[in-house]
Design a protein around this motif. Structure first.
Motif, PDB file in Angstrom:
ATOM      1  N   LEU A  64       7.335  24.156  -5.101  1.00 34.76           N
ATOM      2  CA  LEU A  64       8.333  25.138  -5.232  1.00 34.76           C
ATOM      3  C   LEU A  64       8.418  25.646  -6.617  1.00 34.76           C
ATOM      4  O   LEU A  64       8.078  24.966  -7.404  1.00 34.76           O
ATOM      5  N   PRO A  65       8.795  26.882  -6.775  1.00 38.20           N
ATOM      6  CA  PRO A  65       8.995  27.253  -8.245  1.00 38.20           C
ATOM      7  C   PRO A  65      10.115  26.460  -8.867  1.00 38.20           C
ATOM      8  O   PRO A  65      10.954  25.938  -8.510  1.00 38.20           O
ATOM      9  N   ILE A  66       9.654  26.380 -10.347  1.00 40.03           N
ATOM     10  CA  ILE A  66      10.649  25.538 -11.334  1.00 40.03           C
ATOM     11  C   ILE A  66      11.456  26.673 -11.838  1.00 40.03           C
ATOM     12  O   ILE A  66      12.450  26.118 -12.020  1.00 40.03           O
ATOM     13  N   ARG A  67      11.003  27.781 -12.062  1.00 39.86           N
ATOM     14  CA  ARG A  67      11.934  28.633 -12.840  1.00 39.86           C
ATOM     15  C   ARG A  67      13.033  28.966 -11.972  1.00 39.86           C
ATOM     16  O   ARG A  67      14.205  28.806 -12.648  1.00 39.86           O
ATOM     17  N   SER A  68      13.019  29.320 -10.878  1.00 39.85           N
ATOM     18  CA  SER A  68      14.197  29.483  -9.892  1.00 39.85           C
ATOM     19  C   SER A  68      13.906  29.192  -8.317  1.00 39.85           C
ATOM     20  O   SER A  68      13.011  29.572  -8.139  1.00 39.85           O
ATOM     21  N   LYS A  69      14.910  28.807  -7.680  1.00 42.18           N
ATOM     22  CA  LYS A  69      14.655  28.389  -6.396  1.00 42.18           C
ATOM     23  C   LYS A  69      14.511  29.816  -5.702  1.00 42.18           C
ATOM     24  O   LYS A  69      14.011  29.690  -4.610  1.00 42.18           O
ATOM     25  N   ARG A  70      15.289  30.879  -6.191  1.00 41.62           N
ATOM     26  CA  ARG A  70      15.199  31.970  -5.331  1.00 41.62           C
ATOM     27  C   ARG A  70      13.683  32.896  -5.510  1.00 41.62           C
ATOM     28  O   ARG A  70      13.497  33.523  -4.808  1.00 41.62           O
ATOM     29  N   LEU A  71      13.016  32.169  -6.191  1.00 45.97           N
ATOM     30  CA  LEU A  71      11.622  32.981  -6.527  1.00 45.97           C
ATOM     31  C   LEU A  71      10.656  32.796  -5.190  1.00 45.97           C
ATOM     32  O   LEU A  71       9.592  33.432  -4.702  1.00 45.97           O
ATOM     33  N   GLU A  72      10.748  31.592  -4.360  1.00 44.59           N
ATOM     34  CA  GLU A  72      10.110  31.182  -3.156  1.00 44.59           C
ATOM     35  C   GLU A  72      10.425  32.471  -2.399  1.00 44.59           C
ATOM     36  O   GLU A  72       9.714  32.926  -1.579  1.00 44.59           O
ATOM     37  N   GLY A  73      11.735  32.917  -2.071  1.00 42.88           N
ATOM     38  CA  GLY A  73      12.170  33.779  -1.106  1.00 42.88           C
ATOM     39  C   GLY A  73      11.647  35.148  -1.558  1.00 42.88           C
ATOM     40  O   GLY A  73      11.262  35.951  -0.855  1.00 42.88           O
ATOM     41  N   MET A  74      11.679  35.427  -2.961  1.00 41.05           N
ATOM     42  CA  MET A  74      11.169  36.648  -3.575  1.00 41.05           C
ATOM     43  C   MET A  74       9.695  36.788  -3.178  1.00 41.05           C
ATOM     44  O   MET A  74       9.406  37.906  -2.494  1.00 41.05           O
ATOM     45  N   SER A  75       8.959  35.764  -3.304  1.00 39.47           N
ATOM     46  CA  SER A  75       7.478  35.787  -2.934  1.00 39.47           C
ATOM     47  C   SER A  75       7.054  36.083  -1.672  1.00 39.47           C
ATOM     48  O   SER A  75       6.109  36.953  -1.243  1.00 39.47           O
ATOM     49  N   LYS A  76       7.847  35.527  -0.663  1.00 42.93           N
ATOM     50  CA  LYS A  76       7.776  35.597   0.763  1.00 42.93           C
ATOM     51  C   LYS A  76       8.132  37.061   1.114  1.00 42.93           C
ATOM     52  O   LYS A  76       7.596  37.857   2.032  1.00 42.93           O
ATOM     53  N   ALA A  77       9.393  37.572   0.423  1.00 42.29           N
ATOM     54  CA  ALA A  77       9.921  38.781   0.908  1.00 42.29           C
ATOM     55  C   ALA A  77       8.958  40.018   0.419  1.00 42.29           C
ATOM     56  O   ALA A  77       8.639  40.800   1.216  1.00 42.29           O
ATOM     57  N   PHE A  78       8.369  39.937  -0.743  1.00 40.74           N
ATOM     58  CA  PHE A  78       7.443  40.983  -1.259  1.00 40.74           C
ATOM     59  C   PHE A  78       6.076  40.786  -0.393  1.00 40.74           C
ATOM     60  O   PHE A  78       5.489  42.030  -0.370  1.00 40.74           O
ATOM     61  N   ALA A  79       5.756  39.821  -0.111  1.00 38.52           N
ATOM     62  CA  ALA A  79       4.363  39.632   0.650  1.00 38.52           C
ATOM     63  C   ALA A  79       4.457  40.346   1.989  1.00 38.52           C
ATOM     64  O   ALA A  79       3.765  40.900   2.514  1.00 38.52           O
ATOM     65  N   GLN A  80       5.484  39.989   2.711  1.00 40.65           N
ATOM     66  CA  GLN A  80       5.995  40.697   4.151  1.00 40.65           C
ATOM     67  C   GLN A  80       6.099  42.252   3.980  1.00 40.65           C
ATOM     68  O   GLN A  80       5.594  43.094   4.817  1.00 40.65           O
ATOM     69  N   ALA A  81       6.694  42.760   2.664  1.00 34.51           N
ATOM     70  CA  ALA A  81       6.918  44.093   2.313  1.00 34.51           C
ATOM     71  C   ALA A  81       5.660  44.750   2.258  1.00 34.51           C
ATOM     72  O   ALA A  81       5.687  46.143   2.629  1.00 34.51           O
ATOM     73  N   ARG A  82       4.915  44.083   1.538  1.00 33.01           N
ATOM     74  CA  ARG A  82       3.667  44.799   1.332  1.00 33.01           C
ATOM     75  C   ARG A  82       2.780  45.138   2.623  1.00 33.01           C
ATOM     76  O   ARG A  82       1.954  46.102   2.758  1.00 33.01           O
ATOM     77  N   THR A  83       2.812  44.220   3.482  1.00 31.47           N
ATOM     78  CA  THR A  83       2.050  44.492   4.828  1.00 31.47           C
ATOM     79  C   THR A  83       2.823  45.539   5.580  1.00 31.47           C
ATOM     80  O   THR A  83       2.279  45.943   6.659  1.00 31.47           O
TER      81      THR A  83
ATOM     82  N   LYS B  34       1.195  30.992  -7.550  1.00 29.69           N
ATOM     83  CA  LYS B  34       2.344  32.048  -7.575  1.00 29.69           C
ATOM     84  C   LYS B  34       3.318  31.821  -8.926  1.00 29.69           C
ATOM     85  O   LYS B  34       3.220  30.731  -9.625  1.00 29.69           O
ATOM     86  N   PRO B  35       4.288  32.592  -8.888  1.00 32.32           N
ATOM     87  CA  PRO B  35       5.090  32.869 -10.129  1.00 32.32           C
ATOM     88  C   PRO B  35       6.072  31.592 -10.384  1.00 32.32           C
ATOM     89  O   PRO B  35       6.568  31.383  -9.126  1.00 32.32           O
ATOM     90  N   GLY B  36       6.399  31.223 -11.374  1.00 27.50           N
ATOM     91  CA  GLY B  36       7.412  30.339 -11.643  1.00 27.50           C
ATOM     92  C   GLY B  36       7.308  28.751 -11.544  1.00 27.50           C
ATOM     93  O   GLY B  36       8.022  28.265 -11.303  1.00 27.50           O
ATOM     94  N   CYS B  37       6.038  28.606 -11.186  1.00 29.18           N
ATOM     95  CA  CYS B  37       5.890  27.154 -10.933  1.00 29.18           C
ATOM     96  C   CYS B  37       5.063  26.519 -11.918  1.00 29.18           C
ATOM     97  O   CYS B  37       4.790  25.155 -11.862  1.00 29.18           O
ATOM     98  N   GLY B  38       5.206  26.786 -13.217  1.00 28.14           N
ATOM     99  CA  GLY B  38       4.714  25.878 -14.225  1.00 28.14           C
ATOM    100  C   GLY B  38       3.385  25.982 -14.793  1.00 28.14           C
ATOM    101  O   GLY B  38       2.827  25.084 -15.348  1.00 28.14           O
TER     102      GLY B  38
END
Length: 231
Positions: free
Chosen positions: A210-229, A47-51
């Motif tokens: 957990l993402p390194i770039r920003s802790k908010r990326l974890e929530g973004m990934s989950k939100a977009f995965a749920q929105a796609r469904t 996933k994004p932002g994990c290095g």
């Protein structure tokens, strides 16, 4: 008279001595470093932002400073996000490709700790467009990094990987969930799995950290995965 290559190595060593190269920041980065000499071809997927890209650039920098690498080749698919048309870019090849090399420079700046020195070290890097891959050989002492592999077709990835020569290193980074290809990128995971089964490479997953770039990326990934469904 000191050769140009020797002078470049001397400068890189000076940068390495002055810089405080950060230690791996999560278990996947640690695993990639531990795999380095036994498994010179690695898929860094997740996933994004994990290095992922940071890990590849950091390993290349280590090899460069140790004198085990004499050139670093970087390839990023020239695919605009979401299929957006970017139009004609002015300048020579390096100028045209500078937007695609910017993430590499960003990673190198974090590793070395100084933007100006990172720009100097970038002279060791060669940007290789996918259109120019055929016929090339990644000779011993080469580190080849291809980023955003989710935007490569199976045929392009095969063309790239078969440039590998013994004594070189190859890092293939990508997030299969963020493909800009019309047909998606499920083939990337299948290819990585098959290559590992045949002893060609190993896959280092970056999904369960957990993402390194920003802790908010974890929530973004989950939100977009749920929105796609929900669509």
């Amino acid at each position: 008279m000191v050769s140009k290559a020797r002078e470049t190595r001397r400068k890189n060593q000076q940068f390495a001595e002055k810089s405080n190269t950060p230690a791996p920041r999560n278990k996947p980065q640690q695993l990639a470093k531990a795999n380095l000499y036994e498994h010179p071809i690695q898929f860094l997927l997740g996933k994004p932002g994990c290095g992922k890209t940071h890990a590849a650039i950091s390993l290349a920098w280590d090899l460069l400073c140790e004198g085990k690498c004499n050139r670093i080749i970087v390839t990023r698919p020239v695919v605009a996000c979401g299929g957006e048309q970017i139009g004609h870019l002015p300048g020579d090849l390096s100028e045209k490709m500078s937007p695609w090399l910017a993430p590499i420079l960003d990673c190198l700046t974090v590793i070395i700790g100084d933007r100006k020195n990172a720009e100097s070290v970038m002279k060791n890097f060669e940007f290789l467009p996918m259109a120019h891959v055929r016929g090339r050989s990644f000779l011993a002492g080469t580190v080849a990094i291809v980023d955003e592999i989710q935007n490569l077709t199976a045929e392009q990835l095969y063309a790239y990987m078969t440039r590998y020569c013994d004594g070189s290193y190859m890092f293939l980074c990508g997030d299969p969930s963020q493909s800009d290809l019309r047909g998606g990128s499920e083939h990337i995971v299948r290819i990585a799995n098959r290559c590992q089964e045949h002893g060609v490479s190993v896959t280092v997953p970056f999904n369960d950290v957990l993402p390194i770039r920003s802790k908010r990326l974890e929530g973004m990934s989950k939100a977009f995965a749920q929105a796609r469904t929900d669509l």
